[in-house]
Scaffold this motif. Structure first.
Motif, mmCIF file in Angstrom:
data_model
loop_
_atom_site.group_PDB
_atom_site.id
_atom_site.type_symbol
_atom_site.label_atom_id
_atom_site.label_comp_id
_atom_site.label_asym_id
_atom_site.label_seq_id
_atom_site.Cartn_x
_atom_site.Cartn_y
_atom_site.Cartn_z
ATOM 1 N N ALA A 197 -2.620 0.778 -4.101
ATOM 2 C CA ALA A 197 -1.901 -0.457 -3.801
ATOM 3 C C ALA A 197 -1.152 -0.890 -5.056
ATOM 4 O O ALA A 197 -1.738 -0.980 -6.147
ATOM 5 N N ALA A 198 0.131 -1.122 -4.893
ATOM 6 C CA ALA A 198 0.954 -1.653 -5.976
ATOM 7 C C ALA A 198 0.984 -3.176 -5.850
ATOM 8 O O ALA A 198 1.291 -3.718 -4.788
ATOM 9 N N VAL A 199 0.647 -3.864 -6.938
ATOM 10 C CA VAL A 199 0.585 -5.325 -6.934
ATOM 11 C C VAL A 199 1.718 -5.855 -7.809
ATOM 12 O O VAL A 199 1.771 -5.571 -9.009
ATOM 13 N N LEU A 200 2.601 -6.630 -7.196
ATOM 14 C CA LEU A 200 3.736 -7.223 -7.904
ATOM 15 C C LEU A 200 3.440 -8.706 -8.155
ATOM 16 O O LEU A 200 3.049 -9.432 -7.238
ATOM 17 N N PHE A 201 3.622 -9.146 -9.414
ATOM 18 C CA PHE A 201 3.361 -10.533 -9.780
ATOM 19 C C PHE A 201 4.624 -11.378 -9.592
ATOM 20 O O PHE A 201 5.748 -10.868 -9.737
ATOM 21 N N PRO A 217 0.825 -1.210 0.000
ATOM 22 C CA PRO A 217 0.000 0.000 0.000
ATOM 23 C C PRO A 217 0.865 1.268 0.000
ATOM 24 O O PRO A 217 1.966 1.287 0.561
ATOM 25 N N TYR A 218 0.351 2.310 -0.637
ATOM 26 C CA TYR A 218 1.023 3.608 -0.610
ATOM 27 C C TYR A 218 -0.009 4.695 -0.821
ATOM 28 O O TYR A 218 -1.150 4.433 -1.216
ATOM 29 N N THR A 219 0.367 5.909 -0.538
ATOM 30 C CA THR A 219 -0.513 7.056 -0.731
ATOM 31 C C THR A 219 0.142 8.040 -1.691
ATOM 32 O O THR A 219 1.375 8.135 -1.776
ATOM 33 N N GLU A 220 -0.710 8.765 -2.413
ATOM 34 C CA GLU A 220 -0.233 9.858 -3.263
ATOM 35 C C GLU A 220 -0.878 11.152 -2.778
ATOM 36 O O GLU A 220 -2.112 11.231 -2.653
#
Length: 428
Positions: free
Chosen positions: A67-71, A46-49
């Motif tokens: 939310a950044a989703v890494l595969f 999770p992150y905020t802008e």
């Protein structure tokens, strides 16, 4: 045409019994476990802008949660699925116990993993990263789930999907209780990449789906069920099906998946790109009987043509009420077929109902026309008609073609057999 009225009532009865069977199947699935969808694992950070937006000539500070989703860089899914028929009353449903193994690795954190959509300031919650797996019916997990991290450390999963959510548009009609599990991953671990090993023990019914979550995904599923129906966005590259079960393998490369290595989203990815297998029942006799009723008018017409020819040849009069009784015996054939199929299976039920209707009508026509030969001919005609109808139901793709040819041949035979009959009442 009059006999089509009871045919419609029989069709309604078939649909009502089919709905009852589906209702019981849903009850079994609710207790045992529904259709399973295993989607993941994904690394979710999770992150905020924070950015400035002009509203009514005023600068307003906006903070957006993302939310950044890494595969996974590589994902291998192996599964051994044991299937059994679970009964309730006279109905049954194929249910299974699946042992899945998810193995693979995540690459080191990409440089462009966190994106400012509005050109604002990014604030990343590095220590809140979780590894998430979506599961179609989370109630059907049969053991605790742990993550083996880098081949050494074992971390227990917790319920929930973290900051992600399931999209109901894609799960409609499949998963019953969609949710998931997650486990926290330390920043020092996921920053440099890590390997994972996740065993899953879960129950389910009807079908199982998995998502090609890796940049390169390999799936190997095997089962003791001999009637698989492969479905989804990708079909297996290789498959072996025998009386003892099936063994299927998929390989989905990065480009075929059509999704970048990192995704900014608030929902679980790939819900519309799953692959899987349905545990198909060899004979859905409700559907088969319903389809056979569509041929009822041809079925009855062929029988009446045979009776008519025999009547003309014998010299004895066959009353229209007797035609109606012969037709009703054929209608009752469908009711007997439905009733027996629910207890002894479709093939044996068809044999019992067909023999009963054949012997009854053959004996009735033979005695009514005072001719043993007429009775024997009627027996052969009805036996042939029932055999053809059974073949039509087995060969769904060619049913219309076969039916049209048979109708043409039957009419042609009737035309030439009755060619020498004087329709004014004198036979020459």
């Amino acid at each position: 045409m009059v006999l089509l009225v009871p045919s419609v009532f029989v069709w309604v009865l078939v649909e009502e019994r089919a709905d009852r069977a589906q209702e019981v199947a849903r009850d079994i699935a609710k207790s045992w476990g529904g259709t399973q969808e295993v989607n993941g694992p994904y690394l979710v950070v999770p992150y905020t802008e924070t950015y400035q937006q002009e509203i009514d000539d005023k600068s307003v500070t906006k903070v957006v949660q993302r939310a950044a989703v890494l595969f996974p860089e590589v994902l291998e899914i192996g599964g051994d699925i044991g299937v059994e028929d679970r009964k309730k009353s006279i109905y049954s449903l194929p249910v299974y116990h699946g042992s899945l193994q998810l193995r693979g690795r995540f690459a080191a954190r990409p440089t462009n993993m966190f994106r400012a959509m509005h050109g604002g300031t990014i604030n990343v919650a590095y220590n809140q990263a979780v590894l998430t797996i979506g599961i179609g019916d989370v109630r059907a997990l049969k053991s605790e789930v742990s993550l083996k991290l880098n081949g050494v450390q074992s971390l227990p999963f917790e319920p929930g999907l973290g900051s992600l959510a399931m999209n109901p548009q894609y799960r409609a009609g499949r998963a019953q209780n969609p949710s998931g599990i997650n486990v926290a991953i330390p920043h020092a671990t996921w920053r440099d990449g890590f390997t994972f090993d996740i065993p899953l023990q879960l129950n389910g019914s009807r079908a199982i789906y998995v998502a090609p979550a890796g940049q390169t995904t390999k799936v190997a599923l095997k089962s003791d069920w001999p009637h698989p129906g492969f479905t989804g966005a990708f079909l297996p590259e290789t498959r072996e099906i025998s009386e003892n079960g099936f063994d299927a393998n998929w390989t989905i490369p990065y480009l075929a998946r059509g999704i970048p290595k990192v995704l900014t989203t608030n929902s679980v990815p790939l819900q519309d790109k799953m692959l899987g297998v349905k545990f198909v029942e060899p004979v859905d006799f409700y559907q088969t009987i319903s389809r056979s009723l569509k041929y009822a008018i041809g079925f009855i017409s062929l029988t009446f043509l045979a009776v008519f020819v025999l009547e003309m040849r014998s010299g004895w009069h066959f009353h229209w009420i007797q035609y109606g009784l012969v037709g009703l015996a054929l209608i009752i054939f469908y009711v007997m077929l439905l009733a027996f199929a629910e207890h002894v299976g479709y093939a044996l039920a068809y044999l019992i109902a067909a023999l009963a209707a054949t012997f009854l009508n053959a004996a009735y026509v033979g005695t009514s026309l005072r001719s043993k030969v007429a009775g024997m001919v009627m027996f052969l005609v009805l036996a042939s008609i029932f055999a053809v109808l059974y073949a039509l139901m087995r060969e769904q793709d060619y049913a219309l073609l076969i039916g049209s040819v048979i109708a043409f041949v039957a009419l042609a035979v009737t035309m030439f057999v009755t060619q020498r009959i004087d329709w004014s009442g004198q036979q020459t």
